[in-house]
Design a protein around this motif. Structure first.
Motif, PDB file in Angstrom:
ATOM      1  N   VAL A  45       0.877  -1.189   0.055  1.00  0.00           N
ATOM      2  CA  VAL A  45      -0.164  -0.038  -0.127  1.00  0.00           C
ATOM      3  C   VAL A  45       0.933   1.228  -0.199  1.00  0.00           C
ATOM      4  CG1 VAL A  45      -1.825   1.105   1.199  1.00  0.00           C
ATOM      5  CG2 VAL A  45      -1.711  -1.212   1.452  1.00  0.00           C
ATOM      6  N   ARG A  46       0.780   2.187  -0.875  1.00  0.00           N
ATOM      7  CA  ARG A  46       1.156   3.623  -1.133  1.00  0.00           C
ATOM      8  C   ARG A  46       0.325   4.643  -0.408  1.00  0.00           C
ATOM      9  NH1 ARG A  46       1.817   4.477  -6.387  1.00  0.00           N
ATOM     10  NH2 ARG A  46       4.012   3.421  -6.521  1.00  0.00           N
ATOM     11  N   ARG A  47       0.825   5.263   0.535  1.00  0.00           N
ATOM     12  CA  ARG A  47       0.281   6.449   1.228  1.00  0.00           C
ATOM     13  C   ARG A  47       1.242   7.360   1.608  1.00  0.00           C
ATOM     14  NH1 ARG A  47      -4.799   7.146   3.824  1.00  0.00           N
ATOM     15  NH2 ARG A  47      -4.597   9.040   5.318  1.00  0.00           N
ATOM     16  N   ASN A  48       1.004   8.741   0.811  1.00  0.00           N
ATOM     17  CA  ASN A  48       1.869   9.737   0.907  1.00  0.00           C
ATOM     18  C   ASN A  48       3.229   9.241   0.553  1.00  0.00           C
ATOM     19  OD1 ASN A  48      -0.284  11.442   2.169  1.00  0.00           O
ATOM     20  ND2 ASN A  48       0.284  10.773   4.226  1.00  0.00           N
ATOM     21  N   GLU A  49       3.400   8.478  -0.458  1.00  0.00           N
ATOM     22  CA  GLU A  49       4.460   8.306  -0.973  1.00  0.00           C
ATOM     23  C   GLU A  49       5.434   7.186  -0.164  1.00  0.00           C
ATOM     24  OE1 GLU A  49       5.302   9.048  -4.160  1.00  0.00           O
ATOM     25  OE2 GLU A  49       3.304  10.111  -4.176  1.00  0.00           O
ATOM     26  N   HIS A  50       4.825   6.792   0.829  1.00  0.00           N
ATOM     27  CA  HIS A  50       5.447   5.724   1.683  1.00  0.00           C
ATOM     28  C   HIS A  50       4.828   4.427   1.633  1.00  0.00           C
ATOM     29  CE1 HIS A  50       7.807   8.445   3.917  1.00  0.00           C
ATOM     30  NE2 HIS A  50       6.802   9.452   4.048  1.00  0.00           N
ATOM     31  N   LEU A  51       5.499   3.284   1.379  1.00  0.00           N
ATOM     32  CA  LEU A  51       5.029   1.924   1.240  1.00  0.00           C
ATOM     33  C   LEU A  51       4.976   1.231   2.176  1.00  0.00           C
ATOM     34  CD1 LEU A  51       7.106   0.902  -2.096  1.00  0.00           C
ATOM     35  CD2 LEU A  51       4.593   1.800  -1.894  1.00  0.00           C
ATOM     36  N   SER A  52       3.795   0.501   2.686  1.00  0.00           N
ATOM     37  CA  SER A  52       3.707  -0.475   3.879  1.00  0.00           C
ATOM     38  C   SER A  52       3.239  -1.871   3.288  1.00  0.00           C
ATOM     39  CB  SER A  52       2.946   0.297   4.721  1.00  0.00           C
ATOM     40  OG  SER A  52       1.744   0.328   4.348  1.00  0.00           O
ATOM     41  N   SER A  53       3.158  -2.844   4.062  1.00  0.00           N
ATOM     42  CA  SER A  53       2.624  -4.064   3.643  1.00  0.00           C
ATOM     43  C   SER A  53       1.436  -4.348   4.692  1.00  0.00           C
ATOM     44  CB  SER A  53       3.466  -5.150   3.710  1.00  0.00           C
ATOM     45  OG  SER A  53       3.979  -5.439   4.852  1.00  0.00           O
ATOM     46  N   VAL A  54       0.140  -5.034   4.183  1.00  0.00           N
ATOM     47  CA  VAL A  54      -0.934  -5.419   4.977  1.00  0.00           C
ATOM     48  C   VAL A  54      -1.147  -6.806   4.701  1.00  0.00           C
ATOM     49  CG1 VAL A  54      -3.370  -4.985   5.597  1.00  0.00           C
ATOM     50  CG2 VAL A  54      -1.872  -3.054   5.049  1.00  0.00           C
ATOM     51  N   GLN A  55      -1.280  -7.565   5.584  1.00  0.00           N
ATOM     52  CA  GLN A  55      -1.807  -8.967   5.340  1.00  0.00           C
ATOM     53  C   GLN A  55      -3.048  -9.316   5.744  1.00  0.00           C
ATOM     54  OE1 GLN A  55       0.900 -11.765   7.443  1.00  0.00           O
ATOM     55  NE2 GLN A  55       2.099 -11.651   5.821  1.00  0.00           N
ATOM     56  N   ALA A  56      -3.720 -10.208   5.158  1.00  0.00           N
ATOM     57  CA  ALA A  56      -5.196 -10.341   5.208  1.00  0.00           C
ATOM     58  C   ALA A  56      -5.311 -11.917   4.532  1.00  0.00           C
ATOM     59  CB  ALA A  56      -6.078  -9.500   4.348  1.00  0.00           C
ATOM     60  N   ARG A  57      -6.397 -12.658   5.279  1.00  0.00           N
ATOM     61  CA  ARG A  57      -6.633 -13.874   4.912  1.00  0.00           C
ATOM     62  C   ARG A  57      -7.244 -14.042   3.423  1.00  0.00           C
ATOM     63  NH1 ARG A  57      -9.678 -16.534  10.048  1.00  0.00           N
ATOM     64  NH2 ARG A  57      -9.164 -18.509   8.878  1.00  0.00           N
ATOM     65  N   TYR A  58      -8.143 -13.185   3.052  1.00  0.00           N
ATOM     66  CA  TYR A  58      -8.719 -13.012   1.774  1.00  0.00           C
ATOM     67  C   TYR A  58      -8.573 -11.596   1.112  1.00  0.00           C
ATOM     68  CZ  TYR A  58     -10.528 -17.618   2.455  1.00  0.00           C
ATOM     69  OH  TYR A  58     -10.723 -18.939   2.665  1.00  0.00           O
ATOM     70  N   CYS A  59      -8.717 -11.451   0.269  1.00  0.00           N
ATOM     71  CA  CYS A  59      -8.680 -10.002  -0.534  1.00  0.00           C
ATOM     72  C   CYS A  59      -9.786 -10.013  -1.660  1.00  0.00           C
ATOM     73  CB  CYS A  59      -7.178  -9.934  -1.282  1.00  0.00           C
ATOM     74  SG  CYS A  59      -7.107  -8.086  -2.199  1.00  0.00           S
ATOM     75  N   ILE A  60     -10.258  -9.029  -1.552  1.00  0.00           N
ATOM     76  CA  ILE A  60     -11.643  -8.786  -2.505  1.00  0.00           C
ATOM     77  C   ILE A  60     -11.365  -7.602  -3.452  1.00  0.00           C
ATOM     78  CG2 ILE A  60     -13.858  -8.077  -2.903  1.00  0.00           C
ATOM     79  CD1 ILE A  60     -14.542  -9.589  -0.088  1.00  0.00           C
ATOM     80  N   VAL A  61     -11.133  -7.526  -4.608  1.00  0.00           N
ATOM     81  CA  VAL A  61     -10.682  -6.608  -5.604  1.00  0.00           C
ATOM     82  C   VAL A  61     -11.704  -6.000  -6.315  1.00  0.00           C
ATOM     83  CG1 VAL A  61      -9.611  -5.931  -7.811  1.00  0.00           C
ATOM     84  CG2 VAL A  61      -8.579  -7.599  -6.235  1.00  0.00           C
ATOM     85  N   ALA A  62     -11.996  -4.531  -5.854  1.00  0.00           N
ATOM     86  CA  ALA A  62     -13.316  -3.865  -6.285  1.00  0.00           C
ATOM     87  C   ALA A  62     -12.613  -2.504  -6.893  1.00  0.00           C
ATOM     88  CB  ALA A  62     -14.391  -3.688  -5.373  1.00  0.00           C
ATOM     89  N   ASP A  63     -11.767  -2.708  -7.682  1.00  0.00           N
ATOM     90  CA  ASP A  63     -10.891  -1.602  -8.111  1.00  0.00           C
ATOM     91  C   ASP A  63     -11.427  -0.933  -9.586  1.00  0.00           C
ATOM     92  OD1 ASP A  63      -9.984  -3.494  -9.866  1.00  0.00           O
ATOM     93  OD2 ASP A  63      -7.793  -2.564  -9.990  1.00  0.00           O
TER      94      ASP A  63
END
Length: 613
Positions: free
Chosen positions: A158-176
């Motif tokens: 995830v990019r926020r204010n030019e900073h990258l971070s990672s997030v873990q989730a058991r499932y991902c739903i793409v609604a982009d």
């Protein structure tokens, strides 16, 4: 140790926000990431059909939509004009979307109305509800740049204010909105792409002061000098309601003709709009504009991998549907409604089963939803082509003619000077409108879709799914045929008890199966074998139900006509309002293949969850 969420959602448009609300209603821990700082500022969808409003009703926000929708007197008609200028003429007008002559027909199908409301008005409602249910889940201004499947989870960058971070989730739903992740997941598209290049303009202008009939929500224009109907374009109003000339907003859209520039600016779109409207000296404020293409495609699968994929596609990430007919957003919300309850059972079910046991249930998301998207994509594509092939042709605009010939043909058509010519004109327009019913009177498409894969006993073959399939084998797009054949929606009927009246569809409780019988107490004992998963209700025609919390009166006899079983039978409904079983009489209570009734019923629930083959 880094927290692992149950679900991460990529995209905070209306489908992503609806997904978040549904997850919260199932008490599923999740985050939503949206790259934009807030909800949409450019108008998109505007028609919300009854199945979608039923979902919002269960969310508790139907009232909010009814309060901001376009008033009924200006949302149930549409019309075709040559222009709105002094020389403009009305070609034809008609009722649409449950208005006028279709009011009773739509009222019988659902407890909810068809709602006309611009996306820029209703998205904040969804955002507010999502935030209310889960105050910390919405991460606007955060762009997901990558999603990876790990062993037993997913990882989002995830990019926020030019900073990258990672997030873990058991499932991902793409609604982009189909912007990139479907392609990144190497999931192919099926169908026809980039059919027509379009421009859309959001503007403010006092159109109502110049419109001959402001009852029309959408006004279509047909000018042979501008390339016929698709090239001339259409407008629809955006509120805010109640409308006032000094504040009313509109959306204009049209196809780019061959002679139009591929790149354009505000000055160009303003002139293009003026060319269509033909209202001299009309004050117009262009608020925004966009360039897009009409597509009629579906993803080859809605799950990243069969049997164990942890990434799912919803909305425009799973399908891109032509806007003619208003089926894209509606299909997306209904995707989420199908998927979320299945994820909830996989993540939280009280059944003592390993997570992998639910993979068949999660695979059924593609099996059930993809054919619906394919059908509505074909329907939307037919609607697009019908405007040129039907309306244009009816008034004399033909592809082989020169511009001058088409102009002369339209003039001759509109200015019919003999009784015979006038009768021919009326007949041509009537025949054209019969074809366009597939866009403006399409209750079958909007509310009649069903999941044939659930009809394991093939009950629908003999009755052609109680009429939803015609004698020729084609789906009935115009009319909705209520049915309790497995795979169909629980039919709507008004029922009453204890001084209140509700719809059968209001009996559904989030995350639970619903068993509706006609004899109070008959099914209670066997249902106790699946505590917390099934609620039992009885609907009777004569039973005094004031003293019974689970008994309702079918005062008008509507339920008795559509339930499809006897008074001692029952209908079992999934958490998404879809019938998954029905027993025609009390024989289901007898020992079934040597099983006690309670064990038989528990197996029935597990079969409905696809835990048993």
């Amino acid at each position: 140790m880094k927290k692992t969420y149950d679900v991460a959602i990529v995209g905070g448009g209306p489908v992503g926000l609806a997904t978040s609300i549904l997850l919260s209603m199932h008490n599923i821990d999740h985050l939503l990431f949206e790259r934009h700082p807030s909800t949409s500022i450019h108008p998109k969808a505007c028609g919300l059909n009854q199945r979608t409003i039923e979902v919002f009703r269960q969310m508790g926000i139907e009232k909010d939509f009814l309060e901001l929708r376009a008033p009924s007197e200006i949302s149930g008609r549409t019309a075709w004009y040559t222009s709105l200028g002094p020389e403009g003429k009305e070609i034809v007008s008609r009722d649409a979307w449950g208005g006028g002559q279709y009011t009773e027909k739509y009222a019988k199908a659902s407890p909810c109305p068809y709602v006309v409301a611009p996306q820029i008005r209703f998205e904040p409602i969804l955002r507010h509800k999502a935030s209310e249910l889960n105050p910390n889940c919405l991460q606007f201004g955060s762009e997901v740049v990558d999603v990876k499947e790990l062993d037993g989870s997913t990882e989002l960058t995830v990019r926020r204010n030019e900073h990258l971070s990672s997030v873990q989730a058991r499932y991902c739903i793409v609604a982009d909105g189909g912007r990139s992740f479907t392609d990144k997941l190497k999931i192919g598209w099926e169908g026809e792409r980039d059919l027509v290049a379009m421009i859309a303009v959001h503007f403010r202008a006092p159109i109502s002061c110049h419109h001959p009939d402001p009852r029309n929500f959408i006004t279509w224009f047909v000018n042979p000098a501008l390339g016929g109907s698709i090239g001339t374009g259409y407008i629809y109003h955006l509120g805010p309601y109640p409308t006032r000339p000094e504040t009313e907003e509109w959306l204009f859209a049209c196809a780019l003709n061959p002679e139009d520039p591929r790149k354009f600016d505000r000055k160009y779109v303003l002139q293009r709009l003026r060319n269509t409207l033909q209202i001299s000296e009309l004050p117009i404020e262009v608020l925004s504009f966009s360039h897009w293409h009409i597509n009629a495609v579906t993803a080859s699968t809605y799950r990243s991998r069969p049997h164990d994929g942890r990434i799912f596609l919803v909305g425009d990430a799973a399908h891109r549907i032509p806007p003619y007919g208003g089926l894209g957003l509606n299909t997306g919300v209904q995707d989420a409604y199908n998927l979320v309850w299945k994820l909830a059972f996989a993540l939280q079910s009280t059944c003592v089963r390993p997570l992998g046991s639910f993979n068949r249930l999660l695979d059924s998301y593609t099996t059930e939803r993809k054919p619906i998207a394919q059908r509505v994509a074909r329907s939307g594509l037919q609607n697009v082509r019908s405007h040129a092939a039907v309306i244009d042709k009816a008034i004399g605009i033909l592809p082989g003619n020169t511009k001058e010939q088409n102009i002369a043909a339209v003039e001759s058509f509109l200015n019919a000077e003999t009784e015979q010519a006038d009768l021919a004109k009326c007949r041509a327009l009537h025949e054209a409108q019969e074809i366009l019913d597939c866009e403006f009177n399409a209750l079958g498409t909007e509310a009649g879709w069903f999941y044939p894969s659930l009809d394991l006993a093939q009950e629908g073959l003999q009755s052609r799914h109680d009429g939803q399939i015609g004698p020729d084998g084609d789906f009935d797009t115009l009319d909705y045929h209520p049915s309790t054949i497995p795979g169909h929606h629980l039919p709507h009927a008004w029922i009453s008890a204890r001084g209140k009246t509700i719809s059968t569809r209001d009996l559904q409780v989030t995350g639970q199966f619903l068993l509706i019988g006609g004899t109070p107490g008959l099914w209670d004992e066997i249902v106790e074998q699946v505590p917390g998963l099934v609620q039992v209700q009885a609907i009777t025609e004569t039973y005094p139900c004031d003293d019974h919390s689970d008994v309702w009166l079918d005062a008008h006899g509507t339920w008795a006509k559509v339930r499809g079983v006897s008074a001692t039978g029952a209908v079992l409904v999934r958490p998404d309002g879809i019938v998954c079983w029905r027993g025609s009489d009390a024989s289901a209570l007898d020992h079934h293949e040597g099983q006690a009734p309670s064990l038989w019923f528990r197996n029935l629930i597990e079969e409905s969850l696809m835990l048993k083959h």
